[in-house]
Design a protein around this motif. Structure first.
Motif, PDB file in Angstrom:
ATOM      1  N   LEU B  84     -11.475   1.512  15.719  1.00 44.15           N
ATOM      2  CA  LEU B  84     -12.097   0.198  15.458  1.00 44.15           C
ATOM      3  C   LEU B  84     -11.705  -0.857  16.479  1.00 44.15           C
ATOM      4  CD1 LEU B  84     -11.720   0.165  11.570  1.00 44.15           C
ATOM      5  CD2 LEU B  84     -13.786   0.654  12.905  1.00 44.15           C
ATOM      6  N   LYS B  85     -12.679  -1.600  16.934  1.00 43.64           N
ATOM      7  CA  LYS B  85     -12.482  -2.679  17.913  1.00 43.64           C
ATOM      8  C   LYS B  85     -13.047  -3.968  17.315  1.00 43.64           C
ATOM      9  CE  LYS B  85     -10.889   0.066  21.176  1.00 43.64           C
ATOM     10  NZ  LYS B  85     -10.245   0.820  20.071  1.00 43.64           N
ATOM     11  N   PRO B  86     -12.587  -5.124  17.830  1.00 41.99           N
ATOM     12  CA  PRO B  86     -13.116  -6.389  17.326  1.00 41.99           C
ATOM     13  C   PRO B  86     -14.649  -6.395  17.351  1.00 41.99           C
ATOM     14  CG  PRO B  86     -11.281  -6.794  18.805  1.00 41.99           C
ATOM     15  CD  PRO B  86     -11.562  -5.323  18.872  1.00 41.99           C
ATOM     16  N   GLY B  87     -15.245  -6.871  16.274  1.00 45.80           N
ATOM     17  CA  GLY B  87     -16.710  -6.892  16.179  1.00 45.80           C
ATOM     18  C   GLY B  87     -17.282  -5.696  15.435  1.00 45.80           C
ATOM     19  N   ASP B  88     -16.465  -4.663  15.252  1.00 51.93           N
ATOM     20  CA  ASP B  88     -16.935  -3.490  14.501  1.00 51.93           C
ATOM     21  C   ASP B  88     -16.944  -3.785  13.005  1.00 51.93           C
ATOM     22  OD1 ASP B  88     -17.277  -1.913  16.741  1.00 51.93           O
ATOM     23  OD2 ASP B  88     -15.309  -0.942  16.585  1.00 51.93           O
ATOM     24  N   HIS B  89     -17.825  -3.089  12.317  1.00 52.79           N
ATOM     25  CA  HIS B  89     -17.893  -3.147  10.856  1.00 52.79           C
ATOM     26  C   HIS B  89     -17.447  -1.790  10.328  1.00 52.79           C
ATOM     27  CE1 HIS B  89     -20.264  -2.721   7.002  1.00 52.79           C
ATOM     28  NE2 HIS B  89     -19.755  -3.919   6.814  1.00 52.79           N
ATOM     29  N   VAL B  90     -16.634  -1.794   9.280  1.00 48.71           N
ATOM     30  CA  VAL B  90     -16.158  -0.538   8.698  1.00 48.71           C
ATOM     31  C   VAL B  90     -16.333  -0.602   7.187  1.00 48.71           C
ATOM     32  CG1 VAL B  90     -13.752  -1.404   8.683  1.00 48.71           C
ATOM     33  CG2 VAL B  90     -14.185   1.065   8.533  1.00 48.71           C
ATOM     34  N   MET B  91     -16.704   0.525   6.598  1.00 48.31           N
ATOM     35  CA  MET B  91     -16.898   0.584   5.145  1.00 48.31           C
ATOM     36  C   MET B  91     -15.867   1.519   4.530  1.00 48.31           C
ATOM     37  SD  MET B  91     -21.039   1.039   4.966  1.00 48.31           S
ATOM     38  CE  MET B  91     -21.057   2.641   5.752  1.00 48.31           C
ATOM     39  N   THR B  92     -15.332   1.118   3.389  1.00 45.66           N
ATOM     40  CA  THR B  92     -14.436   2.012   2.667  1.00 45.66           C
ATOM     41  C   THR B  92     -14.581   1.761   1.167  1.00 45.66           C
ATOM     42  OG1 THR B  92     -12.200   2.935   2.614  1.00 45.66           O
ATOM     43  CG2 THR B  92     -12.371   0.528   2.804  1.00 45.66           C
ATOM     44  N   THR B  93     -13.710   2.317   0.372  1.00 46.95           N
ATOM     45  CA  THR B  93     -13.889   2.240  -1.083  1.00 46.95           C
ATOM     46  C   THR B  93     -12.687   1.601  -1.776  1.00 46.95           C
ATOM     47  OG1 THR B  93     -12.793   4.215  -1.960  1.00 46.95           O
ATOM     48  CG2 THR B  93     -14.828   4.576  -0.750  1.00 46.95           C
ATOM     49  N   SER B  94     -12.923   1.186  -2.999  1.00 51.60           N
ATOM     50  CA  SER B  94     -11.846   0.584  -3.788  1.00 51.60           C
ATOM     51  C   SER B  94     -10.836   1.627  -4.253  1.00 51.60           C
ATOM     52  CB  SER B  94     -12.438  -0.139  -5.005  1.00 51.60           C
ATOM     53  OG  SER B  94     -13.054   0.801  -5.883  1.00 51.60           O
ATOM     54  N   MET B  95     -11.096   2.893  -4.007  1.00 48.07           N
ATOM     55  CA  MET B  95     -10.178   3.943  -4.439  1.00 48.07           C
ATOM     56  C   MET B  95      -9.138   4.283  -3.382  1.00 48.07           C
ATOM     57  SD  MET B  95     -11.071   4.291  -7.445  1.00 48.07           S
ATOM     58  CE  MET B  95     -10.062   5.682  -7.976  1.00 48.07           C
ATOM     59  N   ALA B 331       7.791  11.456 -13.561  1.00 50.91           N
ATOM     60  CA  ALA B 331       6.417  11.071 -13.251  1.00 50.91           C
ATOM     61  C   ALA B 331       6.458   9.717 -12.568  1.00 50.91           C
ATOM     62  CB  ALA B 331       5.593  11.019 -14.526  1.00 50.91           C
ATOM     63  N   ARG B 332       5.292   9.148 -12.306  1.00 47.13           N
ATOM     64  CA  ARG B 332       5.310   7.856 -11.626  1.00 47.13           C
ATOM     65  C   ARG B 332       4.399   6.858 -12.327  1.00 47.13           C
ATOM     66  NH1 ARG B 332       3.701   6.577  -5.420  1.00 47.13           N
ATOM     67  NH2 ARG B 332       4.110   4.341  -5.524  1.00 47.13           N
ATOM     68  N   ALA B 333       4.956   5.670 -12.592  1.00 46.12           N
ATOM     69  CA  ALA B 333       4.178   4.589 -13.184  1.00 46.12           C
ATOM     70  C   ALA B 333       3.901   3.547 -12.118  1.00 46.12           C
ATOM     71  CB  ALA B 333       4.948   3.980 -14.347  1.00 46.12           C
ATOM     72  N   GLY B 334       3.231   2.451 -12.514  1.00 47.18           N
ATOM     73  CA  GLY B 334       2.990   1.356 -11.581  1.00 47.18           C
ATOM     74  C   GLY B 334       1.616   1.450 -10.973  1.00 47.18           C
ATOM     75  N   LEU B 335       1.506   0.993  -9.731  1.00 47.40           N
ATOM     76  CA  LEU B 335       0.193   0.896  -9.082  1.00 47.40           C
ATOM     77  C   LEU B 335      -0.026   1.978  -8.022  1.00 47.40           C
ATOM     78  CD1 LEU B 335      -0.015  -2.999  -8.701  1.00 47.40           C
ATOM     79  CD2 LEU B 335      -1.184  -1.564 -10.399  1.00 47.40           C
ATOM     80  N   HIS B 336       0.955   2.817  -7.780  1.00 46.46           N
ATOM     81  CA  HIS B 336       0.784   3.960  -6.882  1.00 46.46           C
ATOM     82  C   HIS B 336       0.240   3.565  -5.515  1.00 46.46           C
ATOM     83  CE1 HIS B 336       0.375   5.190 -11.144  1.00 46.46           C
ATOM     84  NE2 HIS B 336       1.284   6.072 -10.786  1.00 46.46           N
ATOM     85  N   CYS B 337       0.669   2.408  -5.014  1.00 40.39           N
ATOM     86  CA  CYS B 337       0.245   1.936  -3.677  1.00 40.39           C
ATOM     87  C   CYS B 337      -1.276   1.883  -3.541  1.00 40.39           C
ATOM     88  CB  CYS B 337       0.830   2.795  -2.563  1.00 40.39           C
ATOM     89  SG  CYS B 337       2.616   2.666  -2.404  1.00 40.39           S
ATOM     90  N   ALA B 338      -1.987   1.688  -4.640  1.00 38.76           N
ATOM     91  CA  ALA B 338      -3.454   1.644  -4.577  1.00 38.76           C
ATOM     92  C   ALA B 338      -3.962   0.642  -5.607  1.00 38.76           C
ATOM     93  CB  ALA B 338      -4.030   3.037  -4.826  1.00 38.76           C
ATOM     94  N   PRO B 339      -3.740  -0.653  -5.359  1.00 39.96           N
ATOM     95  CA  PRO B 339      -4.036  -1.668  -6.375  1.00 39.96           C
ATOM     96  C   PRO B 339      -5.521  -1.743  -6.741  1.00 39.96           C
ATOM     97  CG  PRO B 339      -3.565  -2.697  -4.226  1.00 39.96           C
ATOM     98  CD  PRO B 339      -3.197  -1.244  -4.115  1.00 39.96           C
ATOM     99  N   LEU B 340      -6.408  -1.585  -5.758  1.00 40.57           N
ATOM    100  CA  LEU B 340      -7.838  -1.713  -6.064  1.00 40.57           C
ATOM    101  C   LEU B 340      -8.331  -0.561  -6.941  1.00 40.57           C
ATOM    102  CD1 LEU B 340      -9.316  -2.995  -2.674  1.00 40.57           C
ATOM    103  CD2 LEU B 340      -8.260  -4.270  -4.550  1.00 40.57           C
ATOM    104  N   ALA B 341      -7.733   0.603  -6.776  1.00 41.95           N
ATOM    105  CA  ALA B 341      -8.106   1.736  -7.632  1.00 41.95           C
ATOM    106  C   ALA B 341      -7.758   1.421  -9.085  1.00 41.95           C
ATOM    107  CB  ALA B 341      -7.398   3.003  -7.169  1.00 41.95           C
ATOM    108  N   HIS B 342      -6.597   0.810  -9.284  1.00 47.07           N
ATOM    109  CA  HIS B 342      -6.223   0.420 -10.649  1.00 47.07           C
ATOM    110  C   HIS B 342      -7.152  -0.669 -11.183  1.00 47.07           C
ATOM    111  CE1 HIS B 342      -2.652   2.790 -11.696  1.00 47.07           C
ATOM    112  NE2 HIS B 342      -2.399   2.815 -10.396  1.00 47.07           N
ATOM    113  N   LYS B 343      -7.574  -1.598 -10.309  1.00 49.08           N
ATOM    114  CA  LYS B 343      -8.550  -2.603 -10.746  1.00 49.08           C
ATOM    115  C   LYS B 343      -9.855  -1.919 -11.158  1.00 49.08           C
ATOM    116  CE  LYS B 343      -6.900  -6.677  -8.289  1.00 49.08           C
ATOM    117  NZ  LYS B 343      -6.992  -7.560  -7.114  1.00 49.08           N
ATOM    118  N   THR B 344     -10.267  -0.928 -10.373  1.00 51.59           N
ATOM    119  CA  THR B 344     -11.522  -0.226 -10.631  1.00 51.59           C
ATOM    120  C   THR B 344     -11.532   0.437 -12.005  1.00 51.59           C
ATOM    121  OG1 THR B 344     -11.865   0.182  -8.282  1.00 51.59           O
ATOM    122  CG2 THR B 344     -13.025   1.648  -9.803  1.00 51.59           C
ATOM    123  N   VAL B 345     -10.431   1.087 -12.353  1.00 52.61           N
ATOM    124  CA  VAL B 345     -10.435   1.809 -13.635  1.00 52.61           C
ATOM    125  C   VAL B 345      -9.867   0.971 -14.777  1.00 52.61           C
ATOM    126  CG1 VAL B 345     -10.380   4.060 -12.505  1.00 52.61           C
ATOM    127  CG2 VAL B 345      -8.209   3.011 -13.206  1.00 52.61           C
TER     128      VAL B 345
END
Lengths: 380, 380
Positions: B84-95, B331-345
């Motif tokens: 990625l360079k300045p001016g580029d657009h990138v798409m990704t997911t909340s997961m 096991a593991r609790a918390g947000l698992h380094c993926a806050p948007l995934a937790h927001k999603t579900v």
């Protein structure tokens, strides 16, 4: 086999280092800083303890100023790219490794000005060389503590003092000295200092660190999960978390901890004395072999555990191959990833042979290596 | 101890993995790609063999397109910042994991436009979501193969097909799937794919890789010694050397090779089936416990080896602590380094508990974990 390539990676490793890695892999299930269960905490503890012991060994007041990396190249890239911005001027020396020269070469394209100071014929630079090259936009100077080609120990204290006096940052590449030359970061007082874990610190490959003096602002190179402030899409600004994204190499760090423990017991000054005796013995033995030419300092006190030499104008890579194949002497020929250093001492482009003994090298092994070179000198 | 945190790092490791690291550390003195003596060659051989076996396991035609890194975060940063360079657009997911979200957040400052697509309530995104968000300056899309939070398996094939059709690059984060979900890079055909070595590939920490499709141009993040073209101050352009500066973690890679060997023998499809049975058993067992709520796909075929749940509106981190302390369930609790995934579900900001079994998990251990949750449900 006589292993004289400790400047590339130390071998053998202390038994305790191997056992520590084994124990960590066998008994600790968990990700440091991530998982709150017992295994995760045990993995975090290894990182905590390794940081603290390394701080003790190297004279670092605040262990949290030690950032773990995957090797010295990783540390140096982080230091160089985290500090220098377009328009900055940086000074370094012809004795640097490609892990300094290549990042600087790449930064030239983004408008960083790079000045490479020529060392003298023994591979030494002086504070005044840096002083003369100072520019109004000089941001940092970079100097290797001990050359990986000639073993030359630079007068880093006076160079760092100059940098501080002139208000510029200092970065020391301590790849060859850390664990092998007795120094204290507190006394040396650089702004940044980089070293690997797998050389004289006797740890596993895949480990290294960058020391960052309190107050020095450094842009991180990578962002990612840090196990801290998970809710935040911004990289946390706390040190060392900011620079330690992703699962850390706790298996390797367990071994590094054991390597540091070994050095805390044996002391780095004892390592240095032993290796200095080896270098002295190599110097004396090599210098009486007809056709051998030595490079680097004459005075062993100005030199780390590296001795560079050539045998007449033969193909040094071929000679090194014969040392390995016929005599079981493992050494390294070529340019040692430091082409300008070879230009400085006059061994470019053919390269030269490097003997680098370590703490576990014996006098008898040094004598075996000398006998092998003697024999090659007679045969060719 | 019942270890259900394999999504963080796998445990236990096969005996052969630990033995391979041990053997490498004990018997190989040398730096891969650097030293021409027997130890150096043996270290190079480990890297060569690991690359080839990994290529076989994952369906990569040319092993040299596999670049070794220190972990998946390292791979993802290299992929993202190298494209990625300045001016580029990138798409990704909340997961996505913070190892994708945080580098993108950092790139926003340099003028990269980032679009984060919201997944559905089960954590799934579709190719059409990407299609609708396409911009004329879209350079790349980034999608996780399997969510580390809900285990949701994304329809990556159709997403990659769309990317190719539209002339944009695709980067797959295969951190949770590699070694656990039976896929072929050849069939999936992404432009870039990142994974760690210490999760389902069963290797040591400090290992990872980035696959780079032939013809994809990627800027390196680090420069340094590569053991090749030492005379050159420019970084070599050959792949993988260009991206593998500094001493590589041959000790760790020896272990990764043994992990890959293990999977070649057992087959990833057998691993997947076993883990799927565990997830099915967890789903069935958890869903009948009063007050437990499950997240992620209902159909186990759409899910990797991760099950997220909450028990009523209690403090999930505290519950997870009790699972560890009272019942020995890691096991593991918390947000698992993926806050948007937790927001999603719908589990943000309190987080949830994640059970992630592995190949060595037994049915009895699953039942132990279920009994522990049942008991907690009764006690609180």
């Amino acid at each position: 086999m006589v292993y004289l390539d400790n400047a590339a990676t130390s071998y053998p490793k202390p038994k305790t280092v191997i056992e520590a890695v084994l124990r960590q892999m066998e008994s600790v299930g968990g990700n440091p800083g991530r998982s709150e269960h017992q295994g995760g905490l045990a993995a975090s503890r290894v990182m905590y303890e390794t940081r603290h012991k390394l701080a003790t060994l190297l004279g670092v007041t605040d262990p949290l100023r030690i950032i773990f990396t995957s090797n010295a190249t990783d540390s140096l890239n982080l230091a160089i790219k985290g500090i220098l911005k377009p328009g900055d001027h940086v000074m370094t020396t012809s004795m640097e490794h490609n892990s300094v020269l290549r990042p600087l070469e790449a930064l030239k394209e983004s408008g960083v000005e790079v000045k490479i100071l020529e060392a003298d014929a023994k591979g030494m630079v002086q504070a005044k060389d840096f002083e003369e090259a100072l520019q109004p936009n000089t941001k940092m100077l970079i100097v290797t503590h001990c050359s990986n080609v000639t073993g030359t120990i630079q007068p880093v204290e006076s160079i760092i003092a100059l940098a501080r006096h002139k208000g510029i940052l200092s970065l020391v590449d301590a790849s060859q000295s850390t664990g092998s030359i007795d120094y204290s970061i507190h006394q040396m007082d650089p702004d940044l200092l980089a070293a690997p874990g797998h050389k004289a610190l006797l740890g596993p490959q895949g480990t290294g660190f960058l020391y960052l003096k309190e107050g020095v602002l450094l842009q991180e190179m990578k962002q990612g999960g840090t196990g801290s402030q998970s809710e935040n899409l911004y990289q946390p600004m706390t040190v060392p978390d900011r620079y330690e994204s992703g699962t850390q190499n706790a298996h390797g760090l367990a071994g590094l901890q054991a390597g540091v423990d070994f050095l805390l017991r044996e002391t780095v000054s004892a390592v240095q004395e032993k290796e200095r005796n080896h270098i002295q013995r190599l110097k004396e033995g090599l210098s009486v072999i007809k056709g051998v030419r030595l490079y680097g300092p004459e005075d062993v006190r100005q030199q780390g555990a590296v001795q560079l030499f050539t045998l007449r104008d033969l193909d040094q890579t071929q000679l090194n191959y014969l040392l390995d194949q016929l005599y079981g002497i493992s050494a390294r020929a070529g340019l040692h990833c430091a082409p300008l250093a070879h230009k400085t001492v006059g061994t470019y482009p053919a390269g030269a042979i490097r003997f680098s003994p370590g703490y576990f090298t014996t006098k008898e092994e040094i004598d075996q290596a000398l006998a092998a070179v003697q024999q090659l000198a007679l045969d060719f």
